[in-house]
Design an enzyme around this catalytic site. Structure first.
Site, PDB file in Angstrom:
ATOM      1  N   LYS A  87       0.835  -1.216   0.000  1.00 42.82           N
ATOM      2  CA  LYS A  87       0.000   0.000   0.000  1.00 42.82           C
ATOM      3  C   LYS A  87       0.863   1.257   0.000  1.00 42.82           C
ATOM      4  O   LYS A  87       0.653   2.171  -0.783  1.00 42.82           O
ATOM      5  CB  LYS A  87      -0.925   0.041   1.229  1.00 42.82           C
ATOM      6  CG  LYS A  87      -1.895  -1.092   1.350  1.00 42.82           C
ATOM      7  CD  LYS A  87      -2.906  -0.855   2.465  1.00 42.82           C
ATOM      8  CE  LYS A  87      -2.309  -0.719   3.853  1.00 42.82           C
ATOM      9  NZ  LYS A  87      -1.646  -1.959   4.342  1.00 42.82           N
ATOM     10  N   ARG A 136      -9.433   1.183   9.075  1.00 40.51           N
ATOM     11  CA  ARG A 136      -9.063  -0.187   9.454  1.00 40.51           C
ATOM     12  C   ARG A 136     -10.163  -0.887  10.239  1.00 40.51           C
ATOM     13  O   ARG A 136     -10.018  -2.059  10.585  1.00 40.51           O
ATOM     14  CB  ARG A 136      -7.785  -0.147  10.305  1.00 40.51           C
ATOM     15  CG  ARG A 136      -6.489  -0.266   9.489  1.00 40.51           C
ATOM     16  CD  ARG A 136      -5.328  -0.083  10.441  1.00 40.51           C
ATOM     17  NE  ARG A 136      -4.152  -0.804  10.086  1.00 40.51           N
ATOM     18  CZ  ARG A 136      -3.092  -0.251   9.481  1.00 40.51           C
ATOM     19  NH1 ARG A 136      -3.112   1.001   9.128  1.00 40.51           N
ATOM     20  NH2 ARG A 136      -2.028  -0.976   9.251  1.00 40.51           N
ATOM     21  N   ARG A 175      12.164  -6.319   5.373  1.00 38.15           N
ATOM     22  CA  ARG A 175      11.987  -4.895   5.030  1.00 38.15           C
ATOM     23  C   ARG A 175      12.849  -3.995   5.914  1.00 38.15           C
ATOM     24  O   ARG A 175      12.907  -4.159   7.123  1.00 38.15           O
ATOM     25  CB  ARG A 175      10.516  -4.515   5.198  1.00 38.15           C
ATOM     26  CG  ARG A 175      10.253  -3.037   4.946  1.00 38.15           C
ATOM     27  CD  ARG A 175       8.783  -2.747   4.772  1.00 38.15           C
ATOM     28  NE  ARG A 175       8.042  -2.720   6.007  1.00 38.15           N
ATOM     29  CZ  ARG A 175       6.754  -2.371   6.083  1.00 38.15           C
ATOM     30  NH1 ARG A 175       6.078  -2.055   4.998  1.00 38.15           N
ATOM     31  NH2 ARG A 175       6.137  -2.367   7.250  1.00 38.15           N
ATOM     32  N   ARG A 219      11.611  -1.510  11.064  1.00 37.98           N
ATOM     33  CA  ARG A 219      10.525  -0.998  11.896  1.00 37.98           C
ATOM     34  C   ARG A 219      10.328  -1.910  13.107  1.00 37.98           C
ATOM     35  O   ARG A 219      10.435  -3.133  12.973  1.00 37.98           O
ATOM     36  CB  ARG A 219       9.225  -0.967  11.069  1.00 37.98           C
ATOM     37  CG  ARG A 219       8.975   0.374  10.423  1.00 37.98           C
ATOM     38  CD  ARG A 219       7.813   0.366   9.480  1.00 37.98           C
ATOM     39  NE  ARG A 219       6.569  -0.172  10.015  1.00 37.98           N
ATOM     40  CZ  ARG A 219       5.405  -0.108   9.366  1.00 37.98           C
ATOM     41  NH1 ARG A 219       5.343   0.462   8.187  1.00 37.98           N
ATOM     42  NH2 ARG A 219       4.305  -0.616   9.904  1.00 37.98           N
ATOM     43  N   ARG A 229      -0.274  -8.523  13.486  1.00 37.83           N
ATOM     44  CA  ARG A 229      -0.885  -7.518  12.596  1.00 37.83           C
ATOM     45  C   ARG A 229      -1.746  -8.200  11.532  1.00 37.83           C
ATOM     46  O   ARG A 229      -2.812  -7.701  11.176  1.00 37.83           O
ATOM     47  CB  ARG A 229       0.220  -6.672  11.932  1.00 37.83           C
ATOM     48  CG  ARG A 229       0.887  -5.713  12.923  1.00 37.83           C
ATOM     49  CD  ARG A 229       2.259  -5.244  12.445  1.00 37.83           C
ATOM     50  NE  ARG A 229       2.214  -4.466  11.229  1.00 37.83           N
ATOM     51  CZ  ARG A 229       3.260  -4.315  10.403  1.00 37.83           C
ATOM     52  NH1 ARG A 229       4.413  -4.900  10.671  1.00 37.83           N
ATOM     53  NH2 ARG A 229       3.146  -3.575   9.335  1.00 37.83           N
TER      54      ARG A 229
HETATM   55  P1  AMP Z   1       0.974   0.903   8.901  1.00 38.21           P
HETATM   56  O1  AMP Z   1       2.186   1.746   8.687  1.00 38.21           O
HETATM   57  O2  AMP Z   1      -0.218   1.339   8.084  1.00 38.21           O
HETATM   58  O3  AMP Z   1       1.279  -0.575   8.768  1.00 38.21           O
HETATM   59  O4  AMP Z   1       0.522   1.141  10.420  1.00 38.21           O
HETATM   60  C1  AMP Z   1       1.381   0.798  11.497  1.00 38.21           C
HETATM   61  C2  AMP Z   1       0.583   0.683  12.777  1.00 38.21           C
HETATM   62  O5  AMP Z   1      -0.019   1.944  13.099  1.00 38.21           O
HETATM   63  C3  AMP Z   1      -0.567  -0.306  12.752  1.00 38.21           C
HETATM   64  O6  AMP Z   1      -0.144  -1.648  12.987  1.00 38.21           O
HETATM   65  C4  AMP Z   1      -1.440   0.238  13.881  1.00 38.21           C
HETATM   66  O7  AMP Z   1      -0.884  -0.090  15.143  1.00 38.21           O
HETATM   67  C5  AMP Z   1      -1.298   1.747  13.702  1.00 38.21           C
HETATM   68  N1  AMP Z   1      -2.332   2.297  12.788  1.00 38.21           N
HETATM   69  C6  AMP Z   1      -2.112   2.851  11.565  1.00 38.21           C
HETATM   70  N2  AMP Z   1      -3.270   3.234  11.003  1.00 38.21           N
HETATM   71  C7  AMP Z   1      -4.242   2.902  11.885  1.00 38.21           C
HETATM   72  C8  AMP Z   1      -5.665   3.005  11.883  1.00 38.21           C
HETATM   73  N3  AMP Z   1      -6.324   3.522  10.851  1.00 38.21           N
HETATM   74  N4  AMP Z   1      -6.330   2.572  12.973  1.00 38.21           N
HETATM   75  C9  AMP Z   1      -5.693   2.056  14.028  1.00 38.21           C
HETATM   76  N5  AMP Z   1      -4.358   1.898  14.101  1.00 38.21           N
HETATM   77  C10 AMP Z   1      -3.633   2.322  13.040  1.00 38.21           C
END
Ligand code: AMP
Length: 213
Positions: A13, A88, A127, A160, A171
């Site tokens: 994404k 989400r 990654r 990360r 996740r």
């Molecule tokens: P990402 O970079 O999109 O994989 O997001 C990393 C982490 O941020 C996720 O595993 C969640 O812990 C948190 N996070 C990001 N976006 C959201 C969202 N829309 N709702 C809740 N938690 C989020």
């Protein structure tokens, strides 16, 4: 153009959103990036979010709703945006629908990327991310005195905290249980574009652009 890019963690994404944002000249809004920046800067939001993000859980909807409302109401988003990592949960999707009612919206697109969990686990455990520009790298390409192909910074990359295998599995579990069903919410609300996220990056971009035009 208003785009939601949807799919499991590690499906591509962020990579596709960055490319599309540059090609379509619209901002890339990543809620994950917003949270990581807040955590790095130890803001009030960062303090609330850190433990949750590190465990691979979801930050509460009320917090995320506030962030997304402020961000989308910003002037930078007035000609469109590409939303990565939000919504989400179905509740987040409803919050977003209410925001869409208050801002000028055109028909929105939902791009859904899919790939098997085993491909995702392999990608995410390998990654790395450039500390300076956020470019996504693969472990195998990073050698001694590695310089980032985007910003040229040397030896400045990190894994990360949530890319450890146990957190990745957590996740993915959260994605399948809570986030994947959000797709149904959009069946009659957005123009849906489904793409195989296991294809090479440029092929995925090409397929998306054909379907967007
Ligand atoms: P990402 O970079 O999109 O994989 O997001 C990393 C982490 O941020 C996720 O595993 C969640 O812990 C948190 N996070 C990001 N976006 C959201 C969202 N829309 N709702 C809740 N938690 C989020």
């Amino acid at each position: 153009m208003q785009i939601i890019i949807f799919g499991s963690p590690g499906v591509g994404k962020g990579t596709q959103a960055k490319i599309l944002a540059a090609k379509l000249n619209i901002p890339h809004i990543s809620t994950g990036d917003i949270l990581r920046e807040a955590i790095k800067n130890r803001t009030e939001l960062g303090k609330k979010a850190k433990e949750i993000v590190d465990k691979g859980e979801l930050v509460p909807d009320e917090i995320m709703g506030g962030i997304i409302k402020d961000t989308l109401n910003d002037i930078k988003c007035k000609n469109g945006f590409i939303l990565d990592g939000y919504p989400r949960t179905t509740n987040q999707a409803e919050i977003l629908e209410n925001i869409f009612k208050t801002i000028k919206t055109e028909k929105h697109y939902l791009i859904k990327l899919d790939a098997d969990d085993e491909i995702i686990i392999d990608r995410l455990t390998n990654r790395l991310v450039c500390n300076k520009c956020g470019n996504i790298l693969n472990n195998t390409e990073v050698k001694e005195n590695f310089s980032c192909p985007v910003c040229n910074s040397v030896n400045s990359y990190a894994k990360r905290a949530d890319d450890e295998e146990d957190v990745i599995r957590r996740r993915l579990k959260v994605y399948h249980k809570t986030t994947a069903p959000v797709f149904n919410y959009y069946r009659d609300k957005a123009e849906i574009i489904e793409i195989d996220g296991s294809l090479p990056i440029d092929k995925v971009t090409e397929e998306i652009l054909i379907r967007l035009c």
